[in-house]
Design a protein around this motif. Structure first.
Motif, mmCIF file in Angstrom:
data_model
loop_
_atom_site.group_PDB
_atom_site.id
_atom_site.type_symbol
_atom_site.label_atom_id
_atom_site.label_comp_id
_atom_site.label_asym_id
_atom_site.label_seq_id
_atom_site.Cartn_x
_atom_site.Cartn_y
_atom_site.Cartn_z
ATOM 1 N N THR A 282 0.812 -1.215 0.000
ATOM 2 C CA THR A 282 0.000 0.000 0.000
ATOM 3 C C THR A 282 0.844 1.262 0.000
ATOM 4 O OG1 THR A 282 -0.096 -0.142 2.415
ATOM 5 C CG2 THR A 282 -1.938 -1.085 1.179
ATOM 6 N N GLU B 99 -2.952 5.298 1.184
ATOM 7 C CA GLU B 99 -3.841 4.183 1.503
ATOM 8 C C GLU B 99 -3.725 3.789 2.967
ATOM 9 O OE1 GLU B 99 -4.105 1.785 -2.750
ATOM 10 O OE2 GLU B 99 -2.260 1.669 -1.567
ATOM 11 N N SER C 141 -9.746 4.966 9.522
ATOM 12 C CA SER C 141 -11.080 4.376 9.435
ATOM 13 C C SER C 141 -11.532 3.912 10.813
ATOM 14 C CB SER C 141 -11.087 3.197 8.456
ATOM 15 O OG SER C 141 -10.210 2.182 8.893
ATOM 16 N N ASP D 92 -16.319 1.579 9.742
ATOM 17 C CA ASP D 92 -15.856 1.644 8.360
ATOM 18 C C ASP D 92 -15.270 0.314 7.914
ATOM 19 O OD1 ASP D 92 -16.574 4.320 8.144
ATOM 20 O OD2 ASP D 92 -14.626 5.025 8.854
ATOM 21 N N TRP E 245 -17.467 -9.563 0.896
ATOM 22 C CA TRP E 245 -16.508 -8.497 0.623
ATOM 23 C C TRP E 245 -16.604 -8.017 -0.818
ATOM 24 C CZ3 TRP E 245 -15.290 -6.116 4.635
ATOM 25 C CH2 TRP E 245 -15.030 -6.766 5.841
ATOM 26 N N GLN E 246 -16.981 -8.907 -1.738
ATOM 27 C CA GLN E 246 -17.164 -8.458 -3.114
ATOM 28 C C GLN E 246 -18.332 -7.484 -3.216
ATOM 29 O OE1 GLN E 246 -17.002 -11.794 -6.018
ATOM 30 N NE2 GLN E 246 -16.039 -12.923 -4.371
ATOM 31 N N ASN F 162 -19.012 -5.447 -0.820
ATOM 32 C CA ASN F 162 -18.594 -4.277 -0.039
ATOM 33 C C ASN F 162 -17.165 -3.906 -0.444
ATOM 34 O OD1 ASN F 162 -20.791 -3.851 2.290
ATOM 35 N ND2 ASN F 162 -20.537 -6.046 1.931
ATOM 36 N N GLU F 163 -17.020 -3.653 -1.735
ATOM 37 C CA GLU F 163 -15.703 -3.486 -2.338
ATOM 38 C C GLU F 163 -14.935 -2.306 -1.759
ATOM 39 O OE1 GLU F 163 -13.719 -3.422 -6.812
ATOM 40 O OE2 GLU F 163 -15.867 -3.101 -6.540
ATOM 41 N N GLU F 164 -15.617 -1.221 -1.446
ATOM 42 C CA GLU F 164 -14.915 -0.046 -0.934
ATOM 43 C C GLU F 164 -14.287 -0.322 0.427
ATOM 44 O OE1 GLU F 164 -14.109 2.685 -2.562
ATOM 45 O OE2 GLU F 164 -15.027 1.635 -4.249
ATOM 46 N N ILE F 165 -14.957 -1.108 1.247
ATOM 47 C CA ILE F 165 -14.411 -1.432 2.572
ATOM 48 C C ILE F 165 -13.154 -2.277 2.417
ATOM 49 C CG2 ILE F 165 -14.846 -2.596 4.770
ATOM 50 C CD1 ILE F 165 -17.796 -2.036 4.414
ATOM 51 N N LYS G 296 -11.186 -2.529 -0.114
ATOM 52 C CA LYS G 296 -10.116 -1.738 -0.726
ATOM 53 C C LYS G 296 -9.421 -0.858 0.308
ATOM 54 C CE LYS G 296 -11.581 -1.398 -5.564
ATOM 55 N NZ LYS G 296 -12.064 -0.479 -6.634
ATOM 56 N N THR G 297 -10.182 -0.364 1.274
ATOM 57 C CA THR G 297 -9.599 0.458 2.330
ATOM 58 C C THR G 297 -8.535 -0.313 3.095
ATOM 59 O OG1 THR G 297 -11.651 1.721 2.577
ATOM 60 C CG2 THR G 297 -10.107 1.798 4.417
#
Length: 297
Positions: free
Chosen positions: A250, A254, A261, A265, A276-277, A279-282, A284-285
């Motif tokens: 990262t 990032e 977070s 979050d 998780w797919q 909730n992709e933004e989570i 990715k975080t």
């Protein structure tokens, strides 16, 4: 040994596991967190081709490790279902030749190839990350890679690929960056020297959690570098899965987003990959991504 349990991910702990098969995590070093640097440690889990890999990038270009493993995953996904040692040598040569000079990183990989009753581990290693094979009955390390200067991006020599063969279901394989050795020494010193038993005696899918729990209990009592760690049972058999997961490598931005977070979050919860797919933004975080056929989700 076989089971068809799901792949579980805890984004908050940057940890993955599958029952009786494997567990792994990345952790950002204490100094890196204080100074807001990226995490150069990166892990690849290729479930379809039974390949695990790790890379460790520099403080200046921490994402170089992810670049390397993404290219490796793309080559794997475009090749045979069970890569042979010659395939792997070709892939390693390719990813090394394409790595930019400034983007120095280690590279370690283990590919599991079953041939009847014999299990072949095709092992690549360049730099100071490591692959270690341990015997759970004798509590002995039966194989460990040696440190060399074959870093991707710097060396004219790519990581060497060799094969070791196993016949008894008493082994576990550890794949780790150099921060792991320092972390184990610190934790071992703090808990009375018994920590290594976790590697041999705890169910393999619980090992990463146990190490992270020991780390949590010490809070700010120790200093450690970035850590990338995977332990797996090479004899485990599971249904084919076309998914690969890459975690880590990262940037500083990032890492700052992840550390800022809140629990809401990035919840400290275990969920299957389907969750998780969605909730992709989570995910990715947390610096975790899904890959199929060389394409990022």
């Amino acid at each position: 040994m076989s089971s068809n349990g799901p792949i579980l991910i805890n984004a908050s702990r940057r940890s993955l596991k599958m029952e009786q098969y494997f567990s792994g995590f990345i952790a950002t070093g204490t100094e890196k967190v204080r100074c807001g640097f990226g995490n150069g440690d990166c892990l690849l889990f290729d479930f379809g081709r039974r390949v695990f890999a790790a890379a460790d990038g520099t403080e200046r270009f921490p994402w170089a490790s992810r670049e390397l493993l993404v290219r490796y995953q793309h080559l794997l996904s475009g090749g045979p279902a069970v890569p042979g040692v010659d395939d792997l040598r070709e892939y390693v040569k390719k990813i090394y030749s394409d790595q930019e000079y400034n983007h120095k990183t280690t590279f370690s990989s283990v590919c599991i190839d079953r041939d009847g009753d014999i299990l072949n581990l095709h092992i690549a290693n360049g730099g100071d990350s490591m692959v270690m094979v341990i015997n759970t009955e004798t509590k002995a390390v039966v194989y460990q890679t040696v440190v060399d200067m074959n870093f991707a991006g710097r060396s004219i020599m790519e990581a060497a690929v060799q094969t070791i063969s196993l016949s008894d279901d008493v082994y576990r394989v550890v794949l780790a960056t150099d921060g792991y050795a320092d972390l184990i020494k610190e934790l071992d010193r703090s808990v009375g020297g018994a920590l290594q038993e976790i590697l041999f005696s705890v169910p393999v899918h619980e090992v990463a959690d146990r190490l992270l729990n020991e780390l949590d209990m010490l809070n700010e009592g120790i200093e450690y570098d970035d850590v990338g760690f995977v332990i797996f049972n090479p004899f485990h058999q599971h249904e084919y899965c076309p998914m690969s997961i890459i975690s880590g490598g990262t940037t500083s931005r990032e890492e700052k987003l992840f550390n800022k977070s809140s629990i809401g979050d990035v919840p400290d919860e275990w969920h299957e990959t389907g969750y998780w797919q969605e909730n992709e933004e989570i995910i990715k975080t947390a610096g975790i991504g899904f890959y199929w056929d060389g394409n990022r989700s």
